[in-house]
Design a protein around this motif. Sequence first.
Motif, PDB file in Angstrom:
ATOM      1  N   ASN A 100      -9.658   1.278 -14.177  1.00 36.70           N
ATOM      2  CA  ASN A 100      -9.874   2.628 -14.689  1.00 36.70           C
ATOM      3  C   ASN A 100      -8.687   3.018 -15.560  1.00 36.70           C
ATOM      4  OD1 ASN A 100     -12.358   3.344 -13.420  1.00 36.70           O
ATOM      5  ND2 ASN A 100     -11.257   3.527 -11.471  1.00 36.70           N
ATOM      6  N   GLU A 101      -8.856   4.049 -16.379  1.00 32.87           N
ATOM      7  CA  GLU A 101      -7.726   4.579 -17.141  1.00 32.87           C
ATOM      8  C   GLU A 101      -6.622   4.945 -16.155  1.00 32.87           C
ATOM      9  OE1 GLU A 101      -7.068   4.861 -20.496  1.00 32.87           O
ATOM     10  OE2 GLU A 101      -8.832   3.541 -20.496  1.00 32.87           O
ATOM     11  N   ASN A 102      -5.390   4.629 -16.493  1.00 35.55           N
ATOM     12  CA  ASN A 102      -4.233   4.872 -15.623  1.00 35.55           C
ATOM     13  C   ASN A 102      -4.266   4.063 -14.322  1.00 35.55           C
ATOM     14  OD1 ASN A 102      -3.052   6.781 -17.408  1.00 35.55           O
ATOM     15  ND2 ASN A 102      -4.518   8.312 -16.668  1.00 35.55           N
ATOM     16  N   GLY A 103      -5.141   3.059 -14.286  1.00 30.74           N
ATOM     17  CA  GLY A 103      -5.196   2.181 -13.115  1.00 30.74           C
ATOM     18  C   GLY A 103      -3.947   1.312 -13.026  1.00 30.74           C
ATOM     19  N   PHE A 104      -3.734   0.743 -11.844  1.00 31.12           N
ATOM     20  CA  PHE A 104      -2.494  -0.005 -11.584  1.00 31.12           C
ATOM     21  C   PHE A 104      -2.737  -1.506 -11.439  1.00 31.12           C
ATOM     22  CE2 PHE A 104      -1.614   4.290 -10.184  1.00 31.12           C
ATOM     23  CZ  PHE A 104      -0.327   4.507 -10.662  1.00 31.12           C
ATOM     24  N   LEU A 105      -1.771  -2.251 -11.921  1.00 30.36           N
ATOM     25  CA  LEU A 105      -1.769  -3.702 -11.737  1.00 30.36           C
ATOM     26  C   LEU A 105      -0.500  -4.052 -10.969  1.00 30.36           C
ATOM     27  CD1 LEU A 105      -2.835  -6.596 -12.425  1.00 30.36           C
ATOM     28  CD2 LEU A 105      -1.507  -6.453 -14.546  1.00 30.36           C
ATOM     29  N   LEU A 106      -0.678  -4.609  -9.779  1.00 31.15           N
ATOM     30  CA  LEU A 106       0.472  -4.997  -8.949  1.00 31.15           C
ATOM     31  C   LEU A 106       0.592  -6.515  -8.966  1.00 31.15           C
ATOM     32  CD1 LEU A 106       2.689  -4.371  -6.779  1.00 31.15           C
ATOM     33  CD2 LEU A 106       0.868  -4.649  -5.070  1.00 31.15           C
ATOM     34  N   ALA A 133       7.430   0.311 -12.101  1.00 31.98           N
ATOM     35  CA  ALA A 133       8.329   0.074 -10.962  1.00 31.98           C
ATOM     36  C   ALA A 133       8.460  -1.423 -10.748  1.00 31.98           C
ATOM     37  CB  ALA A 133       7.780   0.729  -9.697  1.00 31.98           C
ATOM     38  N   ARG A 134       9.542  -1.812 -10.101  1.00 28.48           N
ATOM     39  CA  ARG A 134       9.716  -3.220  -9.769  1.00 28.48           C
ATOM     40  C   ARG A 134      10.640  -3.329  -8.559  1.00 28.48           C
ATOM     41  NH1 ARG A 134      14.304  -5.646  -9.324  1.00 28.48           N
ATOM     42  NH2 ARG A 134      13.495  -7.555 -10.246  1.00 28.48           N
ATOM     43  N   ALA A 158       0.845  -1.198   0.000  1.00 33.07           N
ATOM     44  CA  ALA A 158       0.000   0.000   0.000  1.00 33.07           C
ATOM     45  C   ALA A 158       0.879   1.246   0.000  1.00 33.07           C
ATOM     46  CB  ALA A 158      -0.925  -0.014   1.214  1.00 33.07           C
ATOM     47  N   LYS A 159       1.978   1.196   0.729  1.00 37.69           N
ATOM     48  CA  LYS A 159       2.884   2.350   0.798  1.00 37.69           C
ATOM     49  C   LYS A 159       3.608   2.557  -0.532  1.00 37.69           C
ATOM     50  CE  LYS A 159       3.362   2.994   5.679  1.00 37.69           C
ATOM     51  NZ  LYS A 159       3.021   1.893   6.596  1.00 37.69           N
ATOM     52  N   ILE A 160       3.982   1.461  -1.173  1.00 39.50           N
ATOM     53  CA  ILE A 160       4.620   1.573  -2.495  1.00 39.50           C
ATOM     54  C   ILE A 160       3.635   2.218  -3.479  1.00 39.50           C
ATOM     55  CG2 ILE A 160       5.420   0.234  -4.498  1.00 39.50           C
ATOM     56  CD1 ILE A 160       6.687  -1.739  -2.482  1.00 39.50           C
ATOM     57  N   LEU A 161       2.389   1.755  -3.427  1.00 37.35           N
ATOM     58  CA  LEU A 161       1.365   2.272  -4.329  1.00 37.35           C
ATOM     59  C   LEU A 161       1.141   3.764  -4.145  1.00 37.35           C
ATOM     60  CD1 LEU A 161      -0.584   1.245  -6.503  1.00 37.35           C
ATOM     61  CD2 LEU A 161       0.651  -0.579  -5.371  1.00 37.35           C
ATOM     62  N   GLU A 162       1.152   4.166  -2.873  1.00 35.51           N
ATOM     63  CA  GLU A 162       0.901   5.561  -2.556  1.00 35.51           C
ATOM     64  C   GLU A 162       1.917   6.466  -3.271  1.00 35.51           C
ATOM     65  OE1 GLU A 162       0.447   5.918   1.668  1.00 35.51           O
ATOM     66  OE2 GLU A 162       0.249   8.096   1.484  1.00 35.51           O
ATOM     67  N   LYS A 163       3.146   5.949  -3.348  1.00 40.99           N
ATOM     68  CA  LYS A 163       4.225   6.689  -3.970  1.00 40.99           C
ATOM     69  C   LYS A 163       3.945   6.953  -5.456  1.00 40.99           C
ATOM     70  CE  LYS A 163       8.819   5.285  -4.265  1.00 40.99           C
ATOM     71  NZ  LYS A 163       9.864   4.403  -3.747  1.00 40.99           N
ATOM     72  N   TYR A 164       3.354   5.974  -6.128  1.00 40.39           N
ATOM     73  CA  TYR A 164       3.166   6.096  -7.570  1.00 40.39           C
ATOM     74  C   TYR A 164       1.770   6.556  -7.959  1.00 40.39           C
ATOM     75  CZ  TYR A 164       7.641   3.781  -7.872  1.00 40.39           C
ATOM     76  OH  TYR A 164       8.954   3.479  -7.735  1.00 40.39           O
ATOM     77  N   SER A 165       0.779   6.184  -7.149  1.00 42.56           N
ATOM     78  CA  SER A 165      -0.590   6.505  -7.552  1.00 42.56           C
ATOM     79  C   SER A 165      -1.056   7.815  -6.922  1.00 42.56           C
ATOM     80  CB  SER A 165      -1.515   5.342  -7.193  1.00 42.56           C
ATOM     81  OG  SER A 165      -2.461   5.720  -6.234  1.00 42.56           O
ATOM     82  N   GLY A 166      -0.496   8.170  -5.758  1.00 37.90           N
ATOM     83  CA  GLY A 166      -0.850   9.428  -5.124  1.00 37.90           C
ATOM     84  C   GLY A 166      -2.213   9.428  -4.469  1.00 37.90           C
ATOM     85  N   LYS A 167      -3.001   8.384  -4.691  1.00 36.58           N
ATOM     86  CA  LYS A 167      -4.300   8.333  -4.021  1.00 36.58           C
ATOM     87  C   LYS A 167      -4.620   6.911  -3.599  1.00 36.58           C
ATOM     88  CE  LYS A 167      -7.270   7.423  -7.966  1.00 36.58           C
ATOM     89  NZ  LYS A 167      -8.599   7.542  -8.495  1.00 36.58           N
ATOM     90  N   LYS A 168      -5.544   6.799  -2.656  1.00 38.71           N
ATOM     91  CA  LYS A 168      -5.976   5.493  -2.183  1.00 38.71           C
ATOM     92  C   LYS A 168      -7.382   5.276  -2.689  1.00 38.71           C
ATOM     93  CE  LYS A 168      -3.059   6.040   1.828  1.00 38.71           C
ATOM     94  NZ  LYS A 168      -2.978   6.391   3.238  1.00 38.71           N
ATOM     95  N   GLY A 169      -7.511   4.475  -3.706  1.00 37.75           N
ATOM     96  CA  GLY A 169      -8.823   4.307  -4.311  1.00 37.75           C
ATOM     97  C   GLY A 169      -9.422   2.947  -4.042  1.00 37.75           C
ATOM     98  N   LYS A 170     -10.054   2.423  -5.094  1.00 40.68           N
ATOM     99  CA  LYS A 170     -10.754   1.154  -4.984  1.00 40.68           C
ATOM    100  C   LYS A 170      -9.868   0.063  -5.565  1.00 40.68           C
ATOM    101  CE  LYS A 170     -14.925   0.420  -6.890  1.00 40.68           C
ATOM    102  NZ  LYS A 170     -16.306   0.734  -7.303  1.00 40.68           N
TER     103      LYS A 170
END
Length: 276
Positions: A171-177, A225-226, A75-87
């Motif tokens: 969503n557009e620009n959504g992330f896949l971890l 990122a990796r 979650a912390k890694i995601l915060e760095k790249y996504s800037g928001k906490k979504g769904k």
Amino acid sequence: MVCPLCNSESKFAFAAKGFDLHDCVKCSHRFTAISADETHVAEVYGDEYFSGGGAGYSDYLQEGEMLTKRGRMYAKILEKYSGKKGKMLDVGAAAGFLLKGFVNENWNGTGLEPNAEMAGFGREKLNLDIKQGSLEEFETNEKFDLISMIQVAAHFYEPRKAFEKAFDLLNENGFLLIETWNRESLSARIFGRNWHEYSPPSVLQFFSEKGLTDFLETLGFAKIARGRPSKKISGAHAKSLLKYRLGDNFLLKLIPGNLNFPYPSEDLFWALYQKK
Ligand SMILES: [Zn+2]
């Protein structure tokens, strides 16, 4: 048998645990040559997988605390790249401990888990939204900002369908971890055919980091990122894995089940992709 990623021809590589492993002649993806359906998912990820030892978790629930910590780390890694906490949608959520780590970091999380017992545990004991099912068959009108697949991709029986589905659900620009095993890692090369991940039928896909990224790029994902997760496993889990590989060995009795061990995860990686 055609490659489950690119549909090209494949050739026999070697046999492991009575199953044939094939290499794609075009994209060099390695996979278990098996015809699988929903029944397979239900069988392999049945209660035995979680409580019976062998290739599964000897006592998955004992791993809970560590998994929740790992969820927080991601979650912390995601915060760095996504800037928001979504769904988010956590695919292969099992009992939901990892998802719980994200939820604790204020993500709005839904889990998807084929095993009814595990899904039920997450709903009742961890108070999480966990639906029973596989990603391939998942139907929803919802869209997500993040889809996570932590040690799940290697178990997909229809990986192309699963990743295409993930793309559609984002969503557009959504992330896949993704966190999964690297067939081209040093330890995988050293152990060769004895590498622990060559454990069909619970493991079906043997990715390399490059192969996975090349494939995801064809679907419209970009890698941003990796890294490598640090991992600790319980003594009970370590014993179960070793017993599966070595058979009954008196040395296993010397490992205390209630201690957590650092686990050499040189062959494990995580990668973060973004839908473009
Ligand atoms: Zn291929």
